[in-house]
Scaffold this active site. Structure first.
Site, PDB file in Angstrom:
ATOM      1  N   ASP A   1       0.759  -1.327   0.072  1.00  0.00           N
ATOM      2  CA  ASP A   1      -0.044  -0.038  -0.044  1.00  0.00           C
ATOM      3  C   ASP A   1       0.909   1.244  -0.084  1.00  0.00           C
ATOM      4  OD1 ASP A   1      -2.457   1.180  -0.006  1.00  0.00           O
ATOM      5  OD2 ASP A   1      -2.526   1.444   2.193  1.00  0.00           O
ATOM      6  N   SER A  13      -7.316   5.089  -0.412  1.00  0.00           N
ATOM      7  CA  SER A  13      -7.443   3.750  -0.984  1.00  0.00           C
ATOM      8  C   SER A  13      -8.838   3.667  -1.004  1.00  0.00           C
ATOM      9  CB  SER A  13      -6.566   2.644  -0.555  1.00  0.00           C
ATOM     10  OG  SER A  13      -5.156   3.136  -0.287  1.00  0.00           O
ATOM     11  N   GLN A  35      -4.511  -0.910  -7.553  1.00  0.00           N
ATOM     12  CA  GLN A  35      -5.344  -0.096  -6.670  1.00  0.00           C
ATOM     13  C   GLN A  35      -5.899   1.335  -7.165  1.00  0.00           C
ATOM     14  OE1 GLN A  35      -3.599   2.505  -3.488  1.00  0.00           O
ATOM     15  NE2 GLN A  35      -4.055   0.615  -2.424  1.00  0.00           N
TER      16      GLN A  35
END
Length: 293
Positions: A206, A230, A280
């Site tokens: 991430d 996110s 993502q």
């Protein structure tokens, strides 16, 4: 005093409340809310803990949706649904809960070891991590001028070391194409358990990813008028790896629109093996008249 790596491993080690129910703690790493990678890593840890130890199966993919911001001050409960255990694959669905509300839905699939056709895209030709200087620390007088959230973020001593192949000035970001390569690894050795390294990579995946979508626009998370979060996260595990040895994160962003950016990543080990892939989509919103906080 425990090290940042030991603290991270403890963070990913959940308390088992019931057969399919787990509790994890949260850690403030300088973000306003719970770091998305923490919830991903903990959710994967919860799913892995419900597999049959007598018939090993390794995670090969996960898909998660971030539903609400997590509260750093509160623990997170992980409820696992043992969706399927077939002859070759197992599927788990995990709901992360805080204050009675879901903050993440995650589905993960696991496969027993199996041989078959194999190919991969080659690793980009980049300098090795030993040939790249670590990023210098910000001078105290510069740090003092930054918003509080950024001061906490850049001042932390994290468990991972990052070396950017093409560094960018995040405080005064230039516009450039949406590509980057970053070497990263844990700052100290850890055990050999593959499931631990997969949870650690889920955590680390991430970092850096969504930021790549800001490159063409000359903005960054460090700026007080930029909001980033996110929205979802997907990950595929291809081959064995170790997070305490250097891994290359090669990232691109094919599109940004309607305050959302899409980023894709490929993770290689230092020998050029493609060990994982990520994708993502996240919120990237520029707010007028924002104040540092």
């Amino acid at each position: 005093m425990t090290s940042p790596v030991s603290e991270l491993i403890e963070l990913l080690s959940l308390e088992r409340l019931e057969d399919n129910l787990f509790r994890g703690q949260s850690r403030d790493i300088g973000t306003k809310y719970v770091f998305g990678g923490q919830v991903l890593g903990q959710a994967l840890s919860a799913a892995q803990a419900t597999l049959d130890e007598d018939e090993p199966r390794a995670a090969h993919s996960l898909h998660g949706y971030f539903l609400r911001a997590g509260n750093i001050e509160a623990p997170i409960v992980y409820m696992v649904d043992r969706t399927r255990d077939g002859g070759s694959f197992s599927v788990r669905r995990v709901t992360a809960i805080q204050h009675g509300q879901p903050i993440l839905f995650l589905a993960a699939s696991f496969q027993k070891e199996e041989s078959g056709a194999e190919h991969q895209l080659s690793m980009p030709e980049v300098p090795m991590p030993e040939d790249i200087d670590p990023s210098p620390a910000l001078a105290p007088e510069v740090l003092a001028t930054l918003p509080t959230k950024v001061q906490r973020w850049v001042s932390r001593q994290g468990p991972f070391e990052f070396r950017h192949v093409y560094p960018r000035d995040e405080l005064n970001p230039p516009k450039r194409p949406p590509f980057q390569q970053v070497w990263f690894k844990l700052s100290e050795p850890v055990g050999d358990a593959p499931e631990l390294h997969r949870a650690l990579l889920a955590y680390a995946s991430d970092f850096q990813l969504l930021g790549t979508a800001t490159f063409p626009h000359g903005i960054s998370y460090y700026q007080p008028n930029v909001q980033m979060a996110s929205l979802d996260h997907a990950m595929w595990f291809h081959r064995p790896f170790r997070t305490d040895d250097w891994l290359l994160y090669s990232i691109d962003s094919p599109s940004a629109q309607q305050s959302r950016g899409l980023a894709r990543g490929m993770v290689y080990d230092r020998h050029g093996r493609l060990v994982a892939s990520t994708a993502q989509e996240g919120l990237i919103r520029v707010v007028r008249d924002a104040k540092g906080s």
